[in-house]
Design an enzyme around this catalytic site. Structure first.
Site: not given
Length: 334
Positions: A51, A136
């Site tokens: 992110y 992820h």
């Protein structure tokens, strides 16, 4: 194997937007949003190195720095390692986090890569431990035909080191953080290693839940594996935005959202309330983690969980084909 003892509050906060998802936001706005989440009672925060190339973790760590570490639950992700070096100025960045930091981010699903990713996260967050770690994006949306290769790399690498760290008490739980159901289904079919839960982004929502209901949720329930629901607004379309699954919403989705909005409006209920409460209805769902980049949005999310949604509204959504006939519904709606 369960997340329930770790994540005890149903409303968490997804910090993807604080990594400058789709647009740049200021440090001041990010801090105000995180402070609003805390004031609203949020005690579970999810982030990731991906992110904004660590930007989300840095901002989250700064906001939590004055809070007692035992007072909140923290999850981050492995599979990408943020390097100290920056991308060349000539390198044109694209994608949902093109406005993030310019640090290079490399894929690494190995055991060593998982440990390096965690070390970087601990440093950026300024904490001494992570509670839950997600592997992820080992899924089709991120890697196309290579996703099975990535899953195998993680199975023999990150999965095993996270199992060891959990068994040693370094972390409390681990699982997959993905936007597709198939990687979780395959992982739950393995004899070992075994995850404690999974973070499913955008795949158990009002707009997309039929596939998860077919096999994933029944298997998770049988194995006692819990689910955290990420992206409950499908990247914003259910909260008044224009994105669906990180892209512009297609006409069919816009029409479906219009029908949901009209139904909710007739009952005097917000679409956010319908979306969040629907996501939490399955027995395996322990938390939902909408993201936000403005303080008022966080207040809306907290209020949405407290709204009373009439059983007749759920029945109408089901009769109109807007909710699967097999989907668990909140309360006594069926």
């Amino acid at each position: 194997m369960s997340l329930a003892p770790v994540i005890a509050t149903p409303l968490g906060f997804g910090t993807g937007p604080l990594g400058n998802l789709f647009r740049e936001i200021s440090d001041e706005d990010a801090r105000a949003t995180l402070d609003a989440a805390w004031d609203a009672g949020v005690r579970y925060y999810d982030t990731a190195p991906f992110y904004g190339a660590g930007l989300s973790e840095i901002r989250l760590g700064e906001a939590l720095s004055g809070r007692p570490r035992d007072s909140y639950v923290l999850s981050t992700k492995v599979g990408r390692v943020v390097l100290d070096e920056e991308e060349p100025a000539s390198h044109a960045r694209s994608g949902p986090f093109e406005h993030g930091r310019r640090n290079r981010v490399v894929d690494d699903w190995s055991a060593d890569g998982a440990e390096r990713a965690l070390e970087g996260s601990l440093e950026r967050l300024g904490v001494d431990r992570i509670d839950v770690v997600w592997v992820h994006d080992i899924a089709q949306d991120a890697y196309g035909d290579l996703w099975l290769q990535k899953l195998e790399e993680a199975r023999t690498g990150a999965f095993r080191v996270l199992t060891r760290l959990r068994d040693e008490g370094v972390i409390r739980a681990w699982g997959l953080g993905v936007n597709r159901t198939e990687p979780v289904e395959l992982t739950l079919a393995l004899e070992e290693p075994r995850p404690d839960g999974f973070l499913l982004g955008g795949c158990y929502t009002l707009l997309d839940h039929a596939h998860a209901l077919q096999r994933l949720l029944p298997t998770a329930r049988e194995q006692g594996v819990d689910m955290v629901v990420g992206a409950p607004y499908n990247s914003g379309i259910l909260a008044g935005g224009g994105h669906f699954q990180y892209s512009d919403a297609p006409p069919a989705v816009l029409d479906r959202v219009r029908r949901i909005n009209e139904t909710a409006s007739r009952y005097g209920v917000s679409t956010k309330a319908v979306a969040l409460q629907f996501a939490l209805a399955p027995a395996v769902a322990v938390a939902v983690i909408p993201g936000a980049s403005r303080p008022d949005r966080v207040a809306e999310d907290a209020a949405a969980l407290r709204e009373e949604v009439p059983a007749a509204l759920w029945s109408e959504l089901r009769d109109a084909g807007l909710v699967s006939p097999d989907a668990p519904l909140p309360g006594n709606a069926g």
